[in-house]
Design a protein around this motif. Sequence first.
Motif, PDB file in Angstrom:
ATOM      1  N   PHE A  61      31.424  -3.241   0.156  1.00 54.98           N
ATOM      2  CA  PHE A  61      30.973  -1.851   0.227  1.00 54.98           C
ATOM      3  C   PHE A  61      31.727  -1.087  -0.861  1.00 54.98           C
ATOM      4  O   PHE A  61      32.575  -0.254  -0.597  1.00 54.98           O
ATOM      5  N   CYS A 131      21.305   1.924   0.325  1.00 53.42           N
ATOM      6  CA  CYS A 131      21.592   3.339   0.106  1.00 53.42           C
ATOM      7  C   CYS A 131      21.723   3.563  -1.386  1.00 53.42           C
ATOM      8  O   CYS A 131      21.981   2.644  -2.145  1.00 53.42           O
ATOM      9  N   VAL A 133      24.012   5.640  -2.437  1.00 52.09           N
ATOM     10  CA  VAL A 133      25.410   6.028  -2.603  1.00 52.09           C
ATOM     11  C   VAL A 133      26.175   5.328  -1.492  1.00 52.09           C
ATOM     12  O   VAL A 133      25.612   5.032  -0.440  1.00 52.09           O
ATOM     13  N   HIS A 134      27.424   5.018  -1.744  1.00 53.99           N
ATOM     14  CA  HIS A 134      28.265   4.493  -0.670  1.00 53.99           C
ATOM     15  C   HIS A 134      29.265   5.561  -0.273  1.00 53.99           C
ATOM     16  O   HIS A 134      30.190   5.859  -1.023  1.00 53.99           O
ATOM     17  N   CYS A 135      29.047   6.149   0.901  1.00 56.70           N
ATOM     18  CA  CYS A 135      29.937   7.188   1.409  1.00 56.70           C
ATOM     19  C   CYS A 135      31.073   6.486   2.135  1.00 56.70           C
ATOM     20  O   CYS A 135      30.818   5.676   3.031  1.00 56.70           O
ATOM     21  N   TYR A 137      33.110   7.254   4.367  1.00 53.36           N
ATOM     22  CA  TYR A 137      33.308   7.513   5.790  1.00 53.36           C
ATOM     23  C   TYR A 137      32.141   6.997   6.618  1.00 53.36           C
ATOM     24  O   TYR A 137      32.072   7.247   7.812  1.00 53.36           O
ATOM     25  N   CYS A 138      31.195   6.266   5.989  1.00 52.41           N
ATOM     26  CA  CYS A 138      29.956   5.896   6.678  1.00 52.41           C
ATOM     27  C   CYS A 138      30.220   5.029   7.906  1.00 52.41           C
ATOM     28  O   CYS A 138      30.912   4.022   7.829  1.00 52.41           O
ATOM     29  N   GLY A 175      18.910   4.189   8.243  1.00 50.94           N
ATOM     30  CA  GLY A 175      19.291   3.042   7.422  1.00 50.94           C
ATOM     31  C   GLY A 175      20.797   2.879   7.404  1.00 50.94           C
ATOM     32  O   GLY A 175      21.449   3.159   8.398  1.00 50.94           O
ATOM     33  N   GLY A 176      21.295   2.632   6.280  1.00 53.27           N
ATOM     34  CA  GLY A 176      20.715   2.766   4.955  1.00 53.27           C
ATOM     35  C   GLY A 176      19.988   4.096   4.766  1.00 53.27           C
ATOM     36  O   GLY A 176      20.217   5.047   5.460  1.00 53.27           O
ATOM     37  N   ARG A 207      19.720  10.799   2.636  1.00 54.59           N
ATOM     38  CA  ARG A 207      20.620  11.549   1.753  1.00 54.59           C
ATOM     39  C   ARG A 207      20.008  11.667   0.352  1.00 54.59           C
ATOM     40  O   ARG A 207      20.595  12.266  -0.536  1.00 54.59           O
ATOM     41  N   HIS A 236      21.433  15.000   4.486  1.00 50.23           N
ATOM     42  CA  HIS A 236      22.855  14.866   4.763  1.00 50.23           C
ATOM     43  C   HIS A 236      23.623  15.415   3.565  1.00 50.23           C
ATOM     44  O   HIS A 236      23.669  14.794   2.521  1.00 50.23           O
TER      45      HIS A 236
HETATM   46  S1  SF4 Z   1      23.935   5.482   5.476  1.00 47.02           S
HETATM   47 FE1  SF4 Z   1      24.163   7.624   4.826  1.00 47.02          FE
HETATM   48  S2  SF4 Z   1      26.363   8.029   5.112  1.00 47.02           S
HETATM   49 FE2  SF4 Z   1      26.095   5.782   5.089  1.00 47.02          FE
HETATM   50  S3  SF4 Z   1      26.452   5.179   2.958  1.00 47.02           S
HETATM   51 FE3  SF4 Z   1      24.238   5.463   3.243  1.00 47.02          FE
HETATM   52  S4  SF4 Z   1      23.892   7.591   2.593  1.00 47.02           S
HETATM   53 FE4  SF4 Z   1      26.081   7.403   2.964  1.00 47.02          FE
END
Ligand code: SF4
Length: 347
Positions: A61, A131, A133-135, A137-138, A175-176, A207, A236
Amino acid sequence: MPSSFHVKLNRPSLSRSGSSCQSDRWKRELTESFRDVDALLEALSLSHADIPDIDPTRQRFGLLVPRGFVASMRKGDPDDPLLRQVLPLRAERATHVGYGKDPVGDASAERAPGLLHKYDGRALLIATGACAVHCRYCFRRHSPCQALGAFEDRWERAIERIAADTSLREIILSGGDPLMLDDARLAELLRRLRSIGHLRRVRIHTRLPVILPSRITERLCEILTASPLAVIVVIHANHPRELGQSTEEALRKLHASGVGLFNQSVLLRAVNDDAQTLMGLSERLFDCRVTPYYLHQLDPVAGAAHFQVSDECARLLIDELRVRMPGYLVPQLVREIPGARSKTPIG
Ligand code: SF4
Ligand SMILES: *Cc1c(COP(=O)(O)O)cnc(C)c1O
């Protein structure tokens, strides 16, 4: 430029290919995303010395962030709240009591592959593990859906299950990020859901309007609104600076096509844990025709403890918002507790 060039450009077949180029821009932007920490730092005029806690190892990740989102970050600011959301830190490797890999009990709510049914009348379908982007805190950062490939192989069973459960009124695509599905797959999925008579609404948790606004094309709006099912898009965003000009345009486009728009945020330390930022976020959301919905307390997912804000602090923040803003701009402060029958209000 030779005049014949203009003539060619004006020919219908070419102008059609021009518009399909436009509608595929998001895919190109995805491939151009930052995946390398050093390249990201360089683009922001930062060095490792500015952020000693950066995790230099490559993880599954790992860093992933499109260039458009990076363009909204402040150059030279190691504490930029947008950067903090995506930059892998060594702090993620610390273990903390109460923080685990499935913090919200998803595993026990799975009714078919990728179909989670926790609350009355609505079920959540993991449409893809991907996704844009990799957040950091996900809450799904460790979940197996990160490894899931194409959805088609699984969706037959999920759709059978949805069709058999007449208590369901709403399907949430999650998701994702469900808008990572291309137009053809998304249209097919919505067509299948539309054919289930007891469904009234489809909700899309995404997102992408924030992270990759070029995904919101005219064609996508047509696909979303091609049905008698009401469509709700829950975006989001966590910080007002995530809602730039192109995101505003994308959201206004969705709004104009008749999609209901809401936002959920996660309360994150040193990102949005002050009243000024949260107020600015609500104001910007409303500029973009989006109503604040939830402000989530962080799910205790392993690797994210450094983002945690105490309940006491969260309550004070919401109390302050409530006296300083109209009620419709104040999100509901909630937490997800495994086994509870809804999100749980705090305060
Ligand atoms: S599921 Fe949402 S919070 Fe989690 S990494 Fe993907 S965009 Fe970011
Ligand atoms: C959060 C969530 C929902 C949606 O809850 P609402 O309160 O309707 O927004 C539905 N299903 C699952 C599994 C969820 O995690």
